[in-house]
Design an enzyme around this catalytic site. Structure first.
Site, PDB file in Angstrom:
ATOM      1  N   LYS A 134       3.886   8.765   9.108  1.00  0.00           N
ATOM      2  CA  LYS A 134       3.541   8.180  10.407  1.00  0.00           C
ATOM      3  C   LYS A 134       4.458   8.657  11.546  1.00  0.00           C
ATOM      4  O   LYS A 134       4.264   9.763  12.022  1.00  0.00           O
ATOM      5  CB  LYS A 134       3.479   6.655  10.286  1.00  0.00           C
ATOM      6  N   ASP A 137       9.213   2.748   0.016  1.00  0.00           N
ATOM      7  CA  ASP A 137       8.177   3.466   0.762  1.00  0.00           C
ATOM      8  C   ASP A 137       8.280   3.002   2.208  1.00  0.00           C
ATOM      9  O   ASP A 137       7.802   1.933   2.578  1.00  0.00           O
ATOM     10  CB  ASP A 137       6.801   3.162   0.168  1.00  0.00           C
ATOM     11  N   TYR A 174       0.852  -1.194   0.000  1.00  0.00           N
ATOM     12  CA  TYR A 174       0.000   0.000   0.000  1.00  0.00           C
ATOM     13  C   TYR A 174       0.880   1.233   0.000  1.00  0.00           C
ATOM     14  O   TYR A 174       1.851   1.304   0.739  1.00  0.00           O
ATOM     15  CB  TYR A 174      -0.901   0.007   1.241  1.00  0.00           C
TER      16      TYR A 174
END
Ligand SMILES: *Cc1c(COP(=O)(O)O)cnc(C)c1O
Length: 432
Positions: A270, A242, A147
């Protein structure tokens, strides 16, 4: 089955549904794959959270990863309040951006420059544009099960066949966009070779979560990641890690450092913002020089590098950078995971927690070695039952069996023992 009192959450959800699609501002919050109304939280402290019905939980969602120090950490709190007293935003450079930049770049051997944005999605979107601008190529290779936020070109799934054009996985994404994305299975070196032979110098970059953790925890062979590095170099494509989840989570410099593999582009999110909205992308100077105002790749943000968010990031990453931080995170996580796995094994339950660093994932097939998205058991009914049993026993997980759990610095051995006991009891209920 569930006995938890959620009456206030239920009534808040009813109201929320009149305001927001599905009653939420991000879909996984809607409890679609577990029972009951989503639980509205009102307070967090350390590893605990409290809901609107005054139920108290040990939290393993941790805002989906950002809260590596737990809730309401004193240093992060002080950083935020200190910055806020000087004003929430200026739209000018501030010294806080320099400080967070220095904190990261002085420790990171993989990137020379960084650009702060406001989310992981924005970081990925901007870095993909940079990769295309730098290489002058169009196609992007991604891996099934990873994702990368809700960027149009990343909302694709594999079509039929081994090496395929992506098919859009969301309405509203034109087929033409999806066609510029190639999708391969994870951990498959021969598919990788075939793809690069076919598309040669059309591929701008290969983007991967080096530790895929958004669709189960699909730990890759290091040999696969190394092969990916080599083949990208061979064909002049950029390797894009990522690290929005893995960055500052499995080590200060993420999976790149853990595996000793140097990507060309890295994205963070995050943890980097200490619970406030921050994302970032970084690369070597020659690549970053493409970005505006130095270069022709446009990218901007009204609230980019926001001082309050920078201050939260500085406070959090200062803690993370301390000697022994990650060893301690990992050893407490191991304690928790092993306690539960040992119990499940004794009881011969077909269940196993998979772990790396301070991340864990529940595999109901006991298949620790799952490395591809299509190997996950699609039947999540056992997860749903476990989730409810855990709520009743004061433990909160992310409400989906595809999501991983996070252990924070605030989860002490004592808390983890309590949570592990609740896990074992719940397993008896679900599997016994
Ligand atoms: C969470 C995540 C994103 C998206 O970040 P947002 O801040 O939710 O936009 C992108 N990539 C990875 C690997 C992520 O885990």
């Amino acid at each position: 089955m569930a006995t938890l009192n959620r009456s206030n959450s239920e009534s808040l959800f009813k109201t929320a549904k009149t305001y927001f699609p599905g009653g939420v501002n991000s879909p996984v919050r809607a409890f679609k794959s577990v029972e009951g109304a989503p639980i509205f939280m009102k307070k967090g402290d350390g590893c605990h959270i409290w809901d609107e019905d005054d139920n108290k939980f040990i939290d393993f969602c941790c805002s989906w990863g950002p809260l590596i120090l737990g809730h309401n950490n004193q240093n992060v709190y002080n950083g935020i309040v200190g910055a806020l007293q000087n004003g929430a935003s200026f739209g000018t450079p501030t010294v806080l951006e320099n400080q967070l930049g220095e904190l990261i770049l002085s420790r990171n051997p993989f990137i020379d420059k960084i650009r702060f944005v406001s989310s992981g999605t924005e970081a990925v979107m901007s870095a993909l544009r940079m990769a295309r601008g730098f290489t002058g190529r169009k196609k992007v290779l991604k891996f099934e099960g990873c994702y990368h936020g809700h960027v149009d070109s990343m909302l694709v799934k594999a079509g039929s066949g081994l090496v395929t054009f992506g098919e859009s996985s969301s309405a509203g994404v034109p087929e033409e966009y999806a066609n510029e994305t190639l999708v391969l299975p994870l951990n498959d070196i021969s598919a990788l070779k075939e793809c690069f032979e076919q598309y040669k110098n059309e591929i701008a970059c290969a983007i991967i979560e080096p530790i895929p953790a958004n669709n189960g925890l699909l730990l890759q062979d290091k040999s696969f990641l190394k092969a990916l590095r080599e083949i990208c170099t061979e064909y002049g494509a950029l390797l894009f890690f990522d690290e929005v989840i893995s960055g500052f989570r499995v080590g200060f410099n993420g999976a790149s450092e853990l595996y000793g593999i140097t990507p060309d582009i890295i994205t963070y999110g995050k943890i980097i913002g200490g619970g406030l909205p921050v994302g970032a992308y970084g690369a070597k100077a020659e690549i970053m020089k493409m970005v505006s105002p130095d270069g022709p790749v446009y990218q901007a943000g009204t609230l980019s590098g926001n001082p309050v968010a920078m201050a939260a990031g500085i406070a959090q990453l200062t803690e993370c950078a301390k000697e022994g931080f990650y060893e301690d995170q990992e050893s407490r996580t191991k304690f928790f995971v092993e306690k539960i796995n040992t119990y499940a094994k004794t009881k011969r339950y077909n269940f196993e927690l998979v772990t790396i660093g301070s991340i864990f994932w529940i595999s109901f097939d006991g298949k620790k070695s799952i490395q591809k998205a299509d190997q996950i058991n699609a039947d999540m009914s056992q997860f749903s039952a476990l989730f409810s049993a855990l709520l009743d026993r004061g433990v909160y997980l992310g409400p989906s069996g595809y999501e991983v759990g996070f252990v924070s610095q605030a989860h002490t051995i004592e808390h983890l023992t309590t949570a592990a006991d609740a896990f074992c009891e719940s397993l008896d209920l679900v599997m016994g």
